[in-house]
Motif scaffolding. Sequence first.
Motif, PDB file in Angstrom:
ATOM      1  N   THR A 133      23.713  14.396   0.014  1.00 16.02           N
ATOM      2  CA  THR A 133      24.617  13.582   0.822  1.00 16.02           C
ATOM      3  C   THR A 133      24.562  12.130   0.385  1.00 16.02           C
ATOM      4  OG1 THR A 133      24.377  15.053   2.730  1.00 16.02           O
ATOM      5  CG2 THR A 133      25.175  12.827   3.164  1.00 16.02           C
ATOM      6  N   GLY A 134      23.348  11.602   0.264  1.00 15.55           N
ATOM      7  CA  GLY A 134      23.184  10.204  -0.081  1.00 15.55           C
ATOM      8  C   GLY A 134      23.751   9.827  -1.433  1.00 15.55           C
ATOM      9  N   LEU A 135      23.487  10.650  -2.453  1.00 14.48           N
ATOM     10  CA  LEU A 135      23.961  10.307  -3.793  1.00 14.48           C
ATOM     11  C   LEU A 135      25.477  10.167  -3.844  1.00 14.48           C
ATOM     12  CD1 LEU A 135      21.651  12.520  -6.056  1.00 14.48           C
ATOM     13  CD2 LEU A 135      21.712  10.022  -5.959  1.00 14.48           C
ATOM     14  N   LEU A 136      26.177  11.069  -3.183  1.00 10.82           N
ATOM     15  CA  LEU A 136      27.636  11.024  -3.246  1.00 10.82           C
ATOM     16  C   LEU A 136      28.216   9.987  -2.276  1.00 10.82           C
ATOM     17  CD1 LEU A 136      28.605  14.751  -3.810  1.00 10.82           C
ATOM     18  CD2 LEU A 136      28.222  12.937  -5.452  1.00 10.82           C
ATOM     19  N   ASN A 137      27.577   9.787  -1.133  1.00 10.40           N
ATOM     20  CA  ASN A 137      28.031   8.726  -0.227  1.00 10.40           C
ATOM     21  C   ASN A 137      27.945   7.354  -0.902  1.00 10.40           C
ATOM     22  OD1 ASN A 137      28.377  10.674   1.709  1.00 10.40           O
ATOM     23  ND2 ASN A 137      26.900   9.839   3.158  1.00 10.40           N
ATOM     24  N   LEU A 138      26.826   7.128  -1.575  1.00  8.41           N
ATOM     25  CA  LEU A 138      26.623   5.833  -2.215  1.00  8.41           C
ATOM     26  C   LEU A 138      27.498   5.685  -3.460  1.00  8.41           C
ATOM     27  CD1 LEU A 138      22.760   5.545  -1.787  1.00  8.41           C
ATOM     28  CD2 LEU A 138      24.554   4.505  -0.390  1.00  8.41           C
ATOM     29  N   LYS A 139      27.702   6.777  -4.164  1.00 12.70           N
ATOM     30  CA  LYS A 139      28.596   6.744  -5.330  1.00 12.70           C
ATOM     31  C   LYS A 139      30.005   6.333  -4.910  1.00 12.70           C
ATOM     32  CE  LYS A 139      30.392   9.697  -9.049  1.00 12.70           C
ATOM     33  NZ  LYS A 139      30.352  11.070  -9.641  1.00 12.70           N
ATOM     34  N   ALA A 140      30.445   6.842  -3.768  1.00  9.71           N
ATOM     35  CA  ALA A 140      31.785   6.505  -3.274  1.00  9.71           C
ATOM     36  C   ALA A 140      31.908   5.025  -2.924  1.00  9.71           C
ATOM     37  CB  ALA A 140      32.110   7.358  -2.042  1.00  9.71           C
ATOM     38  N   ARG A 141      30.770   4.365  -2.738  1.00 10.30           N
ATOM     39  CA  ARG A 141      30.782   2.938  -2.391  1.00 10.30           C
ATOM     40  C   ARG A 141      30.352   2.059  -3.558  1.00 10.30           C
ATOM     41  NH1 ARG A 141      30.349   6.114   1.738  1.00 10.30           N
ATOM     42  NH2 ARG A 141      31.157   5.507   3.789  1.00 10.30           N
ATOM     43  N   GLY A 142      30.316   2.655  -4.762  1.00 13.17           N
ATOM     44  CA  GLY A 142      30.095   1.854  -5.964  1.00 13.17           C
ATOM     45  C   GLY A 142      28.688   1.848  -6.517  1.00 13.17           C
ATOM     46  N   LEU A 143      27.746   2.548  -5.872  1.00 15.20           N
ATOM     47  CA  LEU A 143      26.373   2.609  -6.376  1.00 15.20           C
ATOM     48  C   LEU A 143      26.177   3.980  -7.019  1.00 15.20           C
ATOM     49  CD1 LEU A 143      23.853   0.743  -6.335  1.00 15.20           C
ATOM     50  CD2 LEU A 143      23.034   2.065  -4.387  1.00 15.20           C
ATOM     51  N   THR A 144      26.146   4.025  -8.336  1.00 10.49           N
ATOM     52  CA  THR A 144      26.134   5.292  -9.060  1.00 10.49           C
ATOM     53  C   THR A 144      24.723   5.880  -9.117  1.00 10.49           C
ATOM     54  OG1 THR A 144      25.885   4.098 -11.159  1.00 10.49           O
ATOM     55  CG2 THR A 144      28.122   4.667 -10.452  1.00 10.49           C
ATOM     56  N   PRO A 145      24.601   7.192  -9.335  1.00 18.18           N
ATOM     57  CA  PRO A 145      23.284   7.833  -9.355  1.00 18.18           C
ATOM     58  C   PRO A 145      22.294   7.223 -10.335  1.00 18.18           C
ATOM     59  CG  PRO A 145      24.989   9.492  -9.170  1.00 18.18           C
ATOM     60  CD  PRO A 145      25.686   8.182  -9.387  1.00 18.18           C
ATOM     61  N   ASP A 146      22.775   6.700 -11.458  1.00 16.92           N
ATOM     62  CA  ASP A 146      21.856   6.100 -12.428  1.00 16.92           C
ATOM     63  C   ASP A 146      21.300   4.760 -11.950  1.00 16.92           C
ATOM     64  OD1 ASP A 146      24.517   5.069 -12.754  1.00 16.92           O
ATOM     65  OD2 ASP A 146      23.872   4.150 -14.640  1.00 16.92           O
ATOM     66  N   GLN A 147      21.828   4.252 -10.832  1.00 15.29           N
ATOM     67  CA  GLN A 147      21.328   3.009 -10.245  1.00 15.29           C
ATOM     68  C   GLN A 147      20.388   3.270  -9.075  1.00 15.29           C
ATOM     69  OE1 GLN A 147      25.508   1.538  -9.600  1.00 15.29           O
ATOM     70  NE2 GLN A 147      24.739  -0.343 -10.537  1.00 15.29           N
ATOM     71  N   ILE A 148      20.084   4.538  -8.816  1.00 18.06           N
ATOM     72  CA  ILE A 148      19.312   4.933  -7.636  1.00 18.06           C
ATOM     73  C   ILE A 148      18.067   5.714  -8.048  1.00 18.06           C
ATOM     74  CG2 ILE A 148      19.380   6.285  -5.494  1.00 18.06           C
ATOM     75  CD1 ILE A 148      22.443   5.941  -5.553  1.00 18.06           C
ATOM     76  N   THR A 149      16.974   5.418  -7.383  1.00 12.14           N
ATOM     77  CA  THR A 149      15.771   6.243  -7.492  1.00 12.14           C
ATOM     78  C   THR A 149      15.671   7.096  -6.233  1.00 12.14           C
ATOM     79  OG1 THR A 149      14.571   4.642  -8.850  1.00 12.14           O
ATOM     80  CG2 THR A 149      13.250   6.264  -7.639  1.00 12.14           C
ATOM     81  N   VAL A 150      15.508   8.390  -6.406  1.00  9.22           N
ATOM     82  CA  VAL A 150      15.450   9.327  -5.282  1.00  9.22           C
ATOM     83  C   VAL A 150      14.029   9.852  -5.133  1.00  9.22           C
ATOM     84  CG1 VAL A 150      16.377  11.443  -4.278  1.00  9.22           C
ATOM     85  CG2 VAL A 150      17.846  10.010  -5.728  1.00  9.22           C
ATOM     86  N   PHE A 151      13.420   9.583  -3.997  1.00  6.69           N
ATOM     87  CA  PHE A 151      12.118  10.163  -3.667  1.00  6.69           C
ATOM     88  C   PHE A 151      12.370  11.407  -2.820  1.00  6.69           C
ATOM     89  CE2 PHE A 151      10.930   5.482  -3.782  1.00  6.69           C
ATOM     90  CZ  PHE A 151      10.365   5.538  -5.062  1.00  6.69           C
ATOM     91  N   ILE A 156      34.647  16.318  -5.611  1.00  3.99           N
ATOM     92  CA  ILE A 156      33.432  15.790  -4.989  1.00  3.99           C
ATOM     93  C   ILE A 156      32.597  16.928  -4.420  1.00  3.99           C
ATOM     94  CG2 ILE A 156      32.561  14.458  -3.020  1.00  3.99           C
ATOM     95  CD1 ILE A 156      34.795  12.454  -3.513  1.00  3.99           C
ATOM     96  N   GLU A 157      33.261  17.886  -3.763  1.00  2.00           N
ATOM     97  CA  GLU A 157      32.512  19.013  -3.193  1.00  2.00           C
ATOM     98  C   GLU A 157      31.937  19.914  -4.284  1.00  2.00           C
ATOM     99  OE1 GLU A 157      31.552  18.817  -0.238  1.00  2.00           O
ATOM    100  OE2 GLU A 157      32.878  17.108   0.082  1.00  2.00           O
ATOM    101  N   PHE A 158      32.627  20.015  -5.408  1.00  2.00           N
ATOM    102  CA  PHE A 158      32.074  20.746  -6.548  1.00  2.00           C
ATOM    103  C   PHE A 158      30.804  20.058  -7.045  1.00  2.00           C
ATOM    104  CE2 PHE A 158      32.023  21.028 -11.308  1.00  2.00           C
ATOM    105  CZ  PHE A 158      31.553  22.329 -11.393  1.00  2.00           C
TER     106      PHE A 158
END
Length: 342
Positions: free
Chosen positions: A191-209, A273-275
Amino acid sequence: MQRRSLIRATGAAALLSATPFVRAQGNLQKFKFNLGWKVEASGAGFLLAQQRGYYKDAGLDVTVDTGNGSASAISLVAGGAYDVASADLSTMIEFNTANPQSRLAAVAIQYDLNPNSVMVRKDGAIKKPADLAGKTILGQPFNASRKLFPAFAKAQGFDGSGVKWENVAPDIGDTRFVKGDFDAAAYFFFTGLLNLKARGLTPDQITVFRFSDYGLKSYGNGLIANAKSMQDNPDAMKAFVKATTRGWVDAIADPRAGAAAIKAREPLAHEEIEFERLQLIVDGTMKTAETRTNGWGAATPARLQATIDETVAAFGLKSSLAVADIWTDRFLPAAADRKLKA
């Protein structure tokens, strides 16, 4: 006349053979299921089972409704509004502890690996879980990732009690996190990765614990059933779990079909997005070593006990629940029917 009678008899025999539960009931058995959330990739297997006719093949007329989170879905199942819901096992354990008469139980595991997580920006100061101590984290009180955070902190050897939690509506909170208002955010990772991607923060800019990568052994969502449905309609419950398993095995093998099922149910859904979300769910929670060995929906006593222990510790419960109080495998289909295709 004899030939026509023979054809009718043969056709009837084939129908009864194909749908043994229909034969036993005489018509389709009504069954109510709650997705636990809105129509998105987390419901793909259920909707695929419905759209491909697997529930009808099993003799069921299944109503699939949206939900408003695990706590709400569990309360609705406990009250008898639904036979089964997709919901977080930890939330069910908390509910059963407070309501011992409810006797809710998981009849299948949906997420073999727990999807709860905390996310931070890679360019920020937080580089490891222990750096979260004393920081500000976005997470509502009902948020499962927030509720399990103490167990995550304990597993990582730091004191999580000093964290300041920000109770902000998810859509507003996502935007504010991207702007830098919070140090971290608690989410299901997909949920978080795609919510944030939609707001301009891409997965490569995020660290996921992801909690499952950092010491927690808890299962995630399961199919939560009430005692009445399990006791009064065991054949219907078994038919539902088998048809659902078939739907999820299909969705795991073909996420495109799962995303199309989401789009067919909810025309406003963004299919791509759902895919993408479904691929995250499949690869991150379902295609695991245990699922490949035991099949979709199965559970082991050791991990069920770990789910109880971690929940009790994180939620501060006074619980004496045993594995048999939260789980039953008597409705699971045969191992061959649970086996992943890929």
